[in-house]
Structure formats: structure tokens, C-alpha cells
Write an enzyme that holds these catalytic residues in place. Structure first.
Site, mmCIF file in Angstrom:
data_model
loop_
_atom_site.group_PDB
_atom_site.id
_atom_site.type_symbol
_atom_site.label_atom_id
_atom_site.label_comp_id
_atom_site.label_asym_id
_atom_site.label_seq_id
_atom_site.Cartn_x
_atom_site.Cartn_y
_atom_site.Cartn_z
ATOM 1 N N GLU A 155 0.820 -1.219 0.000
ATOM 2 C CA GLU A 155 0.000 0.000 0.000
ATOM 3 C C GLU A 155 0.858 1.276 0.000
ATOM 4 O OE1 GLU A 155 -2.511 -0.861 3.392
ATOM 5 O OE2 GLU A 155 -3.973 -1.876 2.122
ATOM 6 N N VAL A 156 1.720 1.375 -1.005
ATOM 7 C CA VAL A 156 2.596 2.546 -1.127
ATOM 8 C C VAL A 156 1.784 3.648 -1.804
ATOM 9 C CG1 VAL A 156 4.868 3.372 -1.865
ATOM 10 C CG2 VAL A 156 4.531 0.944 -1.344
#
Length: 479
Positions: A149-150
């Protein structure tokens, strides 16, 4: 197919970024993990790790000391639980980037979740974090470097300029940072293999993944917490990763913390179905394609989110899921084994209200949390919003002016004081139980989120009623 597990490694995830347990509780719960079929731990320390030097400001108030870390590792070895430490190195960096000292390393200046991959100081920062973790975890076979979840990658000013160049893309930018972090791990700790969450890689073109060199450096952990997980889609993803050159892959399920950011009770049936789907994935893919499975137990959705289910509350779900993985499916035998291990008379996977408290470590917390979650708000709501005497004779207008018919005091006050006494006693018992397992800040947070709002409504009614009734008391009786 049943009766055997396709997962050699069954890894219980400890998410310490919320309500981290005291070491004394871990000493009680690790033997249960082992008895239920776990053989490894994924420990996500976040701000509970005793960082030193310029990283010391990352420590939470009640962070474990180095000696406590060594004690945790000793307890894990005693219970044949192999430890895999996890340190976030790209996304979910809030616990680092919220600090002014590191705010300049954010990808987007106003958001503290993602690291700017263009700054040399960024790699130096995560390299230092990795090295301090590894110093206290020498000889571990795997280190999980996060990288899930960058969010907002590519939206920082440096990234925007970089992306304007020909052939550059967000995928290349992501892979470049992953390669740099993994290369640092392998250069400094050559016998340790980096793991990473798979979500940023899923949609990348195969040729880009292959030419990046990343598949030779890391092992992806394919995570999916859905009860209706797409088995065929997962098998295709595994095949894609295999073709790209990843030598080994892992699965990740969830035993708690994946059905709502504010979830207080664990829906066992949802999590059981998730694990049964992962068993189908393992059997549908090539034999041995999955090295193991991580049973995640999230405690917050991110560093700034509220607490979801506490670890003791999720233990029955963990037990059912571990035993189902071990036996290759859910059966009466699994249910009997879990009830025996937990000291539960009857465990109903579909109904919270029929779940027994159990004699396992933290079983008292589960029983009390269940009472609060199922009945506190509803009982207070029934009195304040559903009681005809309160609604008809002591509504907001009357309460604000402390006006009431004296007859109504007799109708309302006994029920209010009785409910207040009942919940007051139970909450005291719950607070004492929580303090045995958790640090004071976690106890305070859980009570403020889940207990105090309803209790304060009830206490407010009692106070208003007392003040309104005062003129009619013998001491203040009106002429």
C-alpha cells in the site's frame, strides 16, 4: 481433500502498532500458538522496537527494551516458533515520517505514509532501521520489508519530474526502491531472505518484473483476507510470479483485524472461510508452490487508525483457522480440538452470543469485551432513547433546565442507578483484566473508544436526574 496441510510454515502475525501485549502475556500465549499448530511468528514491531541513536525518537512510550526483545525471542524458541521480523521500508511509514526530523523524506509533503524513494537519505534511513532490527535478530532466515500500500507513489515533486523522462513509470520507481532495500539486506545479511507484500507487484507487466532483478532478491507474500477469495485468480497470479522468476512464494490470510477498522469482536466464520479458500489455492497450484502462510492479525489499519479486535478476542478465530490449516479443512475433529485447547464448552463459529469465555490466557478479556460490545450501548440506548418515562418527562429540554415531575423520579432513577452500578462493576473488572495484558495507553484508548461514550451518556442522565430531583428531597423540599 482433507487430513493434511499444504502449508509447511504456519506463521502467526503479531501487529504491535496497536495494543502491544506485555511480554508476560506472550509467555502465556506462545505455548498455545504452538499447541494449535503454529511454527513461526511474523513480528511487526513498528514503534515498539527499541531503536537507538538518531532513530530513538521512533520508540513508543512503552517500547520493548532490548532485554525484552531477547526474552520474546527466547520464548519463541522455547515454543518452537521461528521468528520473522517485519520492518516497513516504503509505505505505512507513518510511525517514522510523522516526526519532524524525518518529514522532509515524505513522498508527498502533507502525507506521512510513503517514503520518497529519490532521496539517498531515505535508503540510509531504512537501512539503519533494518540493521538495528537485524542486530537483535541475528541468524533469522527471513526479514519482511513490508512495501504494501505505497499510496501516492509518483505524486511527489521529485517523482513527477522523474516520471517525465522516457520509459520511466511508477512500477519502475517502485521496483527500483524495492531492489535497493533488498540489496541492502542481502549485502549486510547474506543468509537472510527478504519477504515483501505482493500488492504493489500484482498488476506489473511480467517482462518489467523479470528484467528488474527483484524476483531474484525477494519472496512475495500474496495477501487476501476475503471470505470469497478468487481461487482461480490467485493460482494465475502465482503462475505469473513463477514465470517472472520468483523462486518461492507465500500466502497471507487473516484471523482478525480485516473486517472493519473499528471491529471489536472477531467474525470467526468470515476468517474460517478465508482460510478454507487459501487451502483450495494451495491444492490448485503446483505442489509446494507456497512456502507457507502468514495468518495476519491486524491491530490497526494504519498507525493513525483506531484499535480493532484485541489479540485475546481473536484467539478463538486463530485457533479455528490454525487447526483447519493443519488438518486440511474444518471438521468436528477440528472443533473438538479447539474447544479442548481453549477450554471452551461450545464454540459457535457463526454466533458471537453463543461463544464461551474459555480458560485460555485472555479468555476473561474476551468474555468481558463481548458483554460490552453486545450489550453496553444497546442497554444504555434502550434507557435513554426507548424508555417512555425518560422520553416523555425528561427529554433534552427538561434535562437542560433540570425540571422533572417528582413522580417520574421514582419511575426513572432506580433503573438508571441499577444499570450504572452493573456496568460500573463490569468495566472495573475489564479494566483490571486489560491492565494485566496491555500497557496503560492501550487500556485507556480501548476504554475511551468502546466504553466511555455509552457510560458517559448514562452518567450524564444520572447527574441530571439527581440535580432535577434535589428540590424535592427532604433537605431541599419546595414549600
Amino acid at each position: 481433500m482433507s487430513g493434511s496441510s499444504p502449508f509447511g510454515m504456519r506463521v502467526v502475525h503479531l501487529d504491535l502498532k496497536g495494543a502491544p501485549p506485555k511480554v508476560s502475556y506472550l509467555s502465556e500465549i506462545f505455548p498455545l500458538f504452538h499447541a494449535l499448530g503454529a511454527n513461526a511468528l511474523l513480528i511487526e514491531y513498528e514503534d515498539m522496537f527499541p531503536y537507538e541513536g538518531h532513530l530513538k525518537l521512533l520508540r513508543a512510550k512503552h517500547a520493548y527494551s532490548p532485554s525484552e526483545i531477547r526474552e520474546i525471542l527466547h520464548l519463541a524458541r522455547q515454543n518452537e516458533l521461528e521468528v520473522i521480523p517485519l520492518v516497513q521500508t516504503f509505505g505505512h511509514m507513518e510511525f517514522v515520517l510523522k516526526h519532524d526530523a524525518f518529514a522532509h523524506l515524505r513522498e508527498v509533503a502533507i502525507f506521512p505514509n510513503t517514503l520518497n524513494p529519490h532521496e539517498a537519505e531515505s535508503l540510509a534511513l531504512v537501512g539503519a532501521m533494518v540493521d538495528q532490527i537485524m542486530e537483535l535478530h541475528r541468524g533469522v532466515r527471513w526479514l519482511h520489508i513490508g512495501c504494501d500500500e505505497v499510496y501516492y507513489l509518483g505524486e511527489g515533486e521529485s517523482s513527477r519530474q522523474w516520471l517525465q523522462q522516457e520509459h520511466n513509470s511508477k512500477a519502475r520507481l517502485c521496483l527500483s526502491h524495492v531492489r535497493a532495500v533488498a540489496s541492502h539486506v542481502l549485502a549486510r545479511h547474506p543468509t537472510t531472505t527478504p519477504l515483501l507484500w505482493d500488492d504493489m507487484l500484482r498488476d506489473m507487466p511480467e517482462d518489467l518484473l523479470e528484467e528488474s532483478g527483484v524476483p531474484q532478491l525477494v519472496e512475495p507474500v500474496l495477501w487476501d483476507y476475503g471470505a470469497d477469495l478468487d481461487v482461480h485468480g490467485k493460482v494465475l497470479l502465482m503462475e505469473k510470479f513463477r514465470k517472472c522468476g520468483f523462486p518461492r512464494q507465500w500466502a497471507a490470510s487473516a484471523f482478525k483485524g480485516a473486517t472493519g477498522a473499528h471491529q471489536a469482536l472477531t467474525p470467526i466464520e468470515h476468517h474460517l472461510r478465508n482460510h478454507l479458500q487459501w487451502l483450495r489455492v494451495a491444492w490448485a497450484g503446483p505442489a509446494g508452490a507456497l512456502q507457507g502462510i502468514v495468518l495476519t492479525g491486524w491491530q490497526r489499519y494504519d498507525h493513525f487508525a483506531v484499535l480493532c479486535e484485541l489479540l485475546p478476542v481473536g484467539i478463538p478465530s486463530l485457533a479455528i483457522c490454525l487447526q483447519s490449516l493443519l488438518q486440511g479443512g474444518f471438521s468436528d475433529e477440528v472443533k473438538d480440538r479447539v474447544e479442548s485447547c481453549l477450554g471452551v464448552a461450545s464454540l459457535d463459529i457463526t454466533d458471537f452470543t453463543r461463544e464461551g469465555a474459555g480458560s485460555f490466557p485472555g479468555g476473561d478479556i474476551l468474555a468481558l469485551v463481548m458483554q460490552v460490545s453486545l450489550y453496553l450501548r444497546s442497554s444504555v440506548g434502550a434507557l435513554l432513547d426507548g424508555n417512555r418515562y425518560v422520553a416523555g418527562w425528561f427529554g433534552p429540554y427538561h434535562r437542560r433546565r433540570k425540571v422533572i415531575h417528582p413522580v417520574m423520579v421514582q419511575h426513572i432513577q432506580p433503573g438508571v442507578l441499577s444499570l450504572l452500578a452493573r456496568w460500573g462493576t463490569l468495566v472495573q473488572e475489564l479494566e483490571a483484566a486489560l491492565k494485566r495484558v496491555f500497557f496503560p495507553d492501550a487500556v485507556e484508548e480501548w476504554l475511551e473508544e468502546n466504553v466511555h461514550p455509552s457510560l458517559q451518556r448514562l452518567q450524564g442522565l444520572a447527574q441530571d436526574l439527581s440535580e432535577a430531583a434535589a428540590p424535592f428531597s427532604p433537605a431541599g423540599q419546595r414549600p
